[in-house]
Design a protein around this motif. Structure first.
Motif, PDB file in Angstrom:
ATOM      1  N   PHE A   1       0.829  -1.205   0.000  1.00 21.94           N
ATOM      2  CA  PHE A   1       0.000   0.000   0.000  1.00 21.94           C
ATOM      3  C   PHE A   1       0.857   1.246   0.000  1.00 21.94           C
ATOM      4  O   PHE A   1       0.607   2.195  -0.755  1.00 21.94           O
ATOM      5  CB  PHE A   1      -0.909   0.000   1.245  1.00 21.94           C
ATOM      6  N   TRP A   2       1.864   1.286   0.842  1.00 19.67           N
ATOM      7  CA  TRP A   2       2.650   2.511   1.000  1.00 19.67           C
ATOM      8  C   TRP A   2       3.541   2.776  -0.204  1.00 19.67           C
ATOM      9  O   TRP A   2       3.800   3.934  -0.530  1.00 19.67           O
ATOM     10  CB  TRP A   2       3.462   2.436   2.298  1.00 19.67           C
ATOM     11  N   ARG A   3       3.998   1.724  -0.862  1.00 17.28           N
ATOM     12  CA  ARG A   3       4.735   1.937  -2.110  1.00 17.28           C
ATOM     13  C   ARG A   3       3.826   2.582  -3.152  1.00 17.28           C
ATOM     14  O   ARG A   3       4.242   3.490  -3.879  1.00 17.28           O
ATOM     15  CB  ARG A   3       5.283   0.605  -2.627  1.00 17.28           C
ATOM     16  N   ARG A   4       2.578   2.103  -3.208  1.00 20.36           N
ATOM     17  CA  ARG A   4       1.625   2.697  -4.140  1.00 20.36           C
ATOM     18  C   ARG A   4       1.326   4.142  -3.742  1.00 20.36           C
ATOM     19  O   ARG A   4       1.204   5.021  -4.595  1.00 20.36           O
ATOM     20  CB  ARG A   4       0.342   1.873  -4.168  1.00 20.36           C
ATOM     21  N   ASN A   5       1.223   4.384  -2.429  1.00 22.32           N
ATOM     22  CA  ASN A   5       1.000   5.754  -1.965  1.00 22.32           C
ATOM     23  C   ASN A   5       2.122   6.682  -2.411  1.00 22.32           C
ATOM     24  O   ASN A   5       1.865   7.825  -2.821  1.00 22.32           O
ATOM     25  CB  ASN A   5       0.903   5.778  -0.434  1.00 22.32           C
ATOM     26  N   LEU A   6       3.352   6.211  -2.325  1.00 18.23           N
ATOM     27  CA  LEU A   6       4.472   7.058  -2.716  1.00 18.23           C
ATOM     28  C   LEU A   6       4.477   7.329  -4.210  1.00 18.23           C
ATOM     29  O   LEU A   6       4.859   8.417  -4.648  1.00 18.23           O
ATOM     30  CB  LEU A   6       5.797   6.431  -2.274  1.00 18.23           C
ATOM     31  N   ARG A   7       4.041   6.365  -5.008  1.00 21.48           N
ATOM     32  CA  ARG A   7       3.923   6.628  -6.446  1.00 21.48           C
ATOM     33  C   ARG A   7       2.847   7.687  -6.707  1.00 21.48           C
ATOM     34  O   ARG A   7       3.000   8.543  -7.577  1.00 21.48           O
ATOM     35  CB  ARG A   7       3.615   5.329  -7.201  1.00 21.48           C
ATOM     36  N   THR A   8       1.770   7.620  -5.938  1.00 20.54           N
ATOM     37  CA  THR A   8       0.722   8.644  -6.066  1.00 20.54           C
ATOM     38  C   THR A   8       1.245  10.003  -5.619  1.00 20.54           C
ATOM     39  O   THR A   8       0.946  11.032  -6.238  1.00 20.54           O
ATOM     40  CB  THR A   8      -0.507   8.256  -5.230  1.00 20.54           C
ATOM     41  N   LEU A   9       2.031  10.008  -4.532  1.00 21.93           N
ATOM     42  CA  LEU A   9       2.627  11.259  -4.058  1.00 21.93           C
ATOM     43  C   LEU A   9       3.465  11.891  -5.159  1.00 21.93           C
ATOM     44  O   LEU A   9       3.358  13.101  -5.421  1.00 21.93           O
ATOM     45  CB  LEU A   9       3.482  10.992  -2.818  1.00 21.93           C
ATOM     46  N   ARG A  10       4.306  11.098  -5.801  1.00 26.83           N
ATOM     47  CA  ARG A  10       5.136  11.636  -6.889  1.00 26.83           C
ATOM     48  C   ARG A  10       4.265  12.199  -8.011  1.00 26.83           C
ATOM     49  O   ARG A  10       4.547  13.277  -8.558  1.00 26.83           O
ATOM     50  CB  ARG A  10       6.064  10.552  -7.435  1.00 26.83           C
ATOM     51  N   ALA A  11       3.193  11.485  -8.356  1.00 30.23           N
ATOM     52  CA  ALA A  11       2.297  11.973  -9.407  1.00 30.23           C
ATOM     53  C   ALA A  11       1.645  13.297  -9.009  1.00 30.23           C
ATOM     54  O   ALA A  11       1.503  14.206  -9.835  1.00 30.23           O
ATOM     55  CB  ALA A  11       1.226  10.919  -9.693  1.00 30.23           C
ATOM     56  N   ARG A  12       1.261  13.424  -7.738  1.00 28.46           N
ATOM     57  CA  ARG A  12       0.632  14.669  -7.286  1.00 28.46           C
ATOM     58  C   ARG A  12       1.620  15.836  -7.336  1.00 28.46           C
ATOM     59  O   ARG A  12       1.266  16.959  -7.705  1.00 28.46           O
ATOM     60  CB  ARG A  12       0.098  14.501  -5.864  1.00 28.46           C
TER      61      ARG A  12
END
Length: 374
Positions: A129-140
């Motif tokens: 989950f948190w790896r996916r969150n960090l990818r979303t963070l980068r996209a944001r």
């Protein structure tokens, strides 16, 4: 149970920090965070406390969290004090390509995760989950770099009596709820900034009823007073200094004149309209900006401090009910008692023209103007 994940983001640490340190916006990039509700007056800095509703698959928990480390733009640490126990930390390290963002947690999970053997699969799920969150963070972060074009208003950040402020990509958008033309407000911010006075940067004007501004990180002066009332004198002095500084800015020709004098007056320069950022205080909400006298503007602030509180703002109500008279008198002393009191009646008369005043506020303004308010 220890977990650590990292990602490289093509943006400097300060830019990444400005986004992740806005705790309310964490739900924009944390897929497992359903909502964040502040339970402390402060919304940033050490001591900020909030409830985060977390949902992973069928499991749903409310995690009470408190910020225990605040080192911009390098590190932010939290303590988990709900059903989940332990600590978490964001670290931002500069690299050649931008920032290496690392999220580490050392957690004790609730009993229903089972034995140590049962916690190992849980750790694997959370790490994914948190790896996916960090990818979303980068996209944001990358979206924020593209400017406001194409953005739609996002989560509500604040609401006044006739306007609301929402997230707008990397910025915020202030929208009139009554169709008010906001061109004057935008002009006022641009004008005072040109003279070096701290006001939000205007980014765009999507239409006559809205204005897009740079996003400001930090509590309001009112929030900090609620959390740290012992700073009352310091903030009274700071508010007086802001009034004096604004008094050095000449008003443009053609602005409505509310008193003698030729400087810009804000007419609502009180603690709830001062954001305390890492770069210093910034004055917001310029809808009432006019031409007049600095001391008249200070008298207007004194009237507001003595007679009213913002709607639906728990921190504001707590501070004003307990400290408004003390803070108002401290401000009176710091700015100049004689200057303010000589203009209180005129400032009260102007305040009574506001159709948004409720009956209690209107009565208090009448009483203050006539020297009858305790």
């Amino acid at each position: 149970m220890g977990i650590e994940v990292s990602i490289d983001i093509p943006a400097p640490p300060q830019e990444v920090w400005d986004y992740v340190a806005d705790v309310a916006s964490n739900v924009e990039w944390m897929a497992d965070a359903s909502s964040i509700t502040f339970v402390s007056p402060a919304t940033q800095g050490v001591g900020t406390t909030y409830d985060c509703v977390t949902k992973v698959g069928p499991l749903r928990t409310t995690d009470r969290m408190e910020i225990v480390e605040w080192d911009p733009p390098h590190a932010l640490g939290v303590a988990h004090k709900g059903v989940v126990r332990g600590g978490g930390r964001f670290t931002l390290a500069p690299i050649e390509e931008g920032t290496r963002f690392t999220w580490s947690e050392d957690l004790t999970l609730p009993w229903y995760f089972g034995s140590r053997v049962g916690r190992q699969p849980a750790a694997m799920v959370l790490k994914r989950f948190w790896r996916r969150n960090l990818r979303t963070l980068r996209a944001r972060i990358l979206e924020r770099q593209q400017g406001p074009t194409g953005h739609e208003p996002g989560p509500l950040l604040g609401m006044g009596r006739d306007s609301e402020v929402r997230a707008y990509g990397p910025y915020v958008i202030r929208v009139s709820l009554r169709g008010r033309d906001m061109s004057h407000e935008a002009e006022a911010m641009q004008h005072v900034r040109a003279y070096g006075f701290p006001a939000p940067e205007v980014i765009d004007r999507p239409d006559d009823n809205s204005v897009v501004m740079a996003r400001l990180s930090g509590p309001t002066m009112l929030d900090e007073l609620a959390a740290k009332p012992w700073l009352m004198i310091r903030h009274a002095k700071g508010l007086a200094r802001l009034h004096r500084a604004l008094g050095e800015v000449p008003a443009p020709a053609g602005w409505v004149k509310v008193s003698d004098g030729k400087s810009v007056v804000h007419l609502d320069l009180q603690p709830d309209n001062v954001k305390l950022t890492d770069n210093g205080p910034v004055v917001i909400d310029w809808s009432n900006a006019a031409a007049g006298d600095c001391a008249f503007d200070a008298a207007s602030t004194y009237v507001r401090l003595r007679t009213g509180a913002p709607d639906n703002h728990a921190a504001a109500r707590a501070v004003i009910n307990a400290f408004r008279t003390r803070f108002a008198r401290a401000f009176l002393k710091e700015f100049g008692r004689d200057e303010i009191l000589a203009r209180v009646r005129a400032a009260a008369d102007l305040r009574l023209l506001d159709r948004n005043l409720n009956p209690s506020e209107r009565g208090a303004v009448f009483a203050l103007a006539r020297g009858e308010l305790d």
